[in-house]
Design a protein around this motif. Structure first.
Motif, short mmCIF file in Angstrom:
data_model
loop_
_atom_site.label_atom_id
_atom_site.label_comp_id
_atom_site.label_asym_id
_atom_site.label_seq_id
_atom_site.Cartn_x
_atom_site.Cartn_y
_atom_site.Cartn_z
N LEU A 273 7.55 2.46 0.18
CA LEU A 273 8.93 1.87 -0.20
C LEU A 273 9.46 2.45 -1.32
O LEU A 273 9.04 2.25 -2.54
CB LEU A 273 8.85 0.29 -0.03
CG LEU A 273 8.39 -0.22 1.03
CD1 LEU A 273 8.25 -1.68 1.04
CD2 LEU A 273 9.32 0.30 2.24
N VAL A 274 10.38 3.52 -1.33
CA VAL A 274 10.78 4.04 -2.66
C VAL A 274 12.28 3.29 -2.86
O VAL A 274 12.48 3.15 -4.08
CB VAL A 274 11.07 5.54 -2.43
CG1 VAL A 274 11.66 6.25 -3.84
CG2 VAL A 274 9.55 6.21 -2.17
N GLY A 275 13.22 3.31 -2.10
CA GLY A 275 14.62 2.93 -2.18
C GLY A 275 14.55 1.37 -2.88
O GLY A 275 13.90 0.48 -2.15
N MET A 276 15.45 1.10 -3.74
CA MET A 276 15.71 -0.09 -4.19
C MET A 276 16.86 -0.80 -3.31
O MET A 276 17.90 -0.32 -4.14
CB MET A 276 15.79 -0.15 -5.84
CG MET A 276 14.72 0.61 -6.43
SD MET A 276 13.33 -0.14 -6.75
CE MET A 276 13.64 -1.22 -8.12
N GLY A 277 16.58 -1.94 -2.74
CA GLY A 277 17.59 -2.40 -2.03
C GLY A 277 17.63 -4.01 -2.49
O GLY A 277 17.54 -4.43 -3.76
N PRO A 278 17.85 -4.86 -1.30
CA PRO A 278 17.98 -6.47 -1.81
C PRO A 278 16.52 -6.98 -2.00
O PRO A 278 15.52 -6.44 -1.66
CB PRO A 278 18.35 -7.01 -0.43
CG PRO A 278 18.99 -5.83 0.31
CD PRO A 278 18.35 -4.76 -0.03
N ALA A 279 16.49 -7.88 -2.86
CA ALA A 279 15.27 -8.66 -3.47
C ALA A 279 14.31 -9.28 -2.21
O ALA A 279 13.38 -9.09 -2.19
CB ALA A 279 15.70 -9.73 -4.27
N GLU A 280 14.95 -9.43 -1.10
CA GLU A 280 14.56 -9.95 0.14
C GLU A 280 15.12 -9.35 1.30
O GLU A 280 16.13 -9.15 1.47
CB GLU A 280 14.48 -11.51 0.14
CG GLU A 280 13.76 -12.42 -0.98
CD GLU A 280 13.79 -13.65 -0.98
OE1 GLU A 280 14.12 -14.29 -0.05
OE2 GLU A 280 13.17 -14.56 -1.90
N VAL A 281 14.06 -8.94 2.23
CA VAL A 281 14.59 -8.49 3.47
C VAL A 281 13.52 -8.93 4.85
O VAL A 281 12.70 -9.41 4.65
CB VAL A 281 14.52 -6.94 3.62
CG1 VAL A 281 15.37 -6.30 2.73
CG2 VAL A 281 12.92 -6.50 3.30
#
Length: 354
Positions: A273-281
């Motif tokens: 997991l490289v991409g920085m998205g929402p804190a929780e998914v």
């Protein structure tokens, strides 16, 4: 060339409030070098800080100079610097760790809690005319490597670290989710590490077209109307012999993309997991667990710059086609707007600080 008397800098004061400010030229410490900045690339994180004022727990609370993908020229050395001299052109690794904690001593200094990282609050970046940096985190460039290529060693190092974390080797089948700059350099790194079948996904047909030109074996256009299972099947069908990828590098941070990464990867495979998205998914964790799909995090990089430089200097990886737009330091506002909107098919926007 002697430094001028001013240091024009792109300073972020708050959300959508970037100003060009004349600051003092800093003096290098004993183990530092003063650099005349050459090329600085705009990263998605720079744009995010400008438009949102924060990334996760990193919040802009005071004026901060932007920029961390950079190359420059040494104009002054600290009294104890031995690895560089005035006139050397260098690539700048933006994170300088404490060198004392267990993570630093164990070689994983990217996890150091006391790291100085350019353009991560509260640390100033290097989108300016003059900047000081630890000499041992500056890498001298061969004569044939440009300062623009030096700036691109930063995102390439992310790709190298992700590829190492994923265990990519000769014969790996790799899915890359997201055809932005990080996805593209991850594709380049994976190919260099020996991957023989690379599929890349994105919601943009234009970015996928660019990915094909840069070496992707196959591409899959992601539609919001497609189900997770349908997309996973599309990935499988696009790959050689219709085999699932055994490695997936997720570079978008989008929840739907993380789900696809987990579902599309073959049993016993690896998802990084490289991409920085929402804190929780919300993800199919039971599916991954029962198929022993390993999930591995990626945060920046450690000990990757020398290899990234070797890749570029040897010609094994060509990062120059990633640059689609160029601006001067005085045009920084326009440069950031281009990077934010993706106008004109922007992939990597480069700013010349000289």
């Amino acid at each position: 060339m002697a430094p001028s008397k001013e240091n024009l800098s792109a300073v972020l004061y708050g959300i959508n409030d970037m100003r060009m400010v004349k600051r003092d030229i800093p003096e290098p410490g004993d183990y530092d070098v003063l650099l005349r900045m050459g090329s600085v690339g705009i990263c998605g994180s720079d744009v995010h800080y400008l438009t949102k004022g924060r990334i996760a727990d990193f919040v802009v609370k005071a004026p901060m100079v932007l920029g961390h993908e950079a190359g420059g020229t040494v104009v002054k050395c600290g009294s104890k610097v031995t690895n560089l001299k005035t006139g050397d052109r260098v690539a700048i690794e933006p994170g300088v760790p404490c060198r004392r904690c267990k993570f630093c001593k164990g070689g994983r200094y990217n996890l150091c809690h006391d790291i100085y990282f350019c353009a991560t609050p509260p640390d100033d970046g290097n989108l300016c005319q003059y900047y000081t940096h630890a000499a041992d985190f500056c890498y001298k460039l061969p004569d044939h490597v440009t300062l623009e290529e030096a700036a691109l060693l930063e995102p390439l190092s992310v790709g190298v670290h992700a590829t190492r974390r994923a265990g990519v080797t000769l014969g790996s089948r790799v899915l890359i989710c997201g055809a932005g700059p990080i996805g593209l350099v991850s594709m380049m790194a994976a190919r260099s590490f020996g991957a023989t079948d690379i599929c890349i996904t994105d919601i943009s047909a234009n970015r996928l077209q660019a990915a094909k030109k840069l070496g992707a074996d196959s591409v899959v256009l992601v539609s919001s109307s497609s189900s997770d299972q349908a997309l996973a099947e599309a990935v499988k069908c696009s790959m050689k012999e219709q085999r699932q990828p055994n490695v997936t590098i997720e570079c978008s941070g989008a929840e739907s993309s993380i789900r696809l990464a987990m579902l599309a990867t073959e049993s016993g495979g690896v998802v990084v997991l490289v991409g920085m998205g929402p804190a929780e998914v919300k993800v199919p964790i039971l599916n991954a667990a029962t198929r022993e799909v390993d999930l591995r995090g990626v945060f920046r990089y450690a000990n990757c710059y020398p290899l990234a430089l070797d890749m570029v200097s040897s010609g094994r990886v060509d990062v120059k086609p990633l640059i689609t737009h160029r601006f001067t330091l005085l045009e920084s506002e326009q440069a950031f707007e281009t990077a934010r909107t993706g106008a004109g098919g922007a992939i990597k926007v480069m700013i010349n600080c000289e």
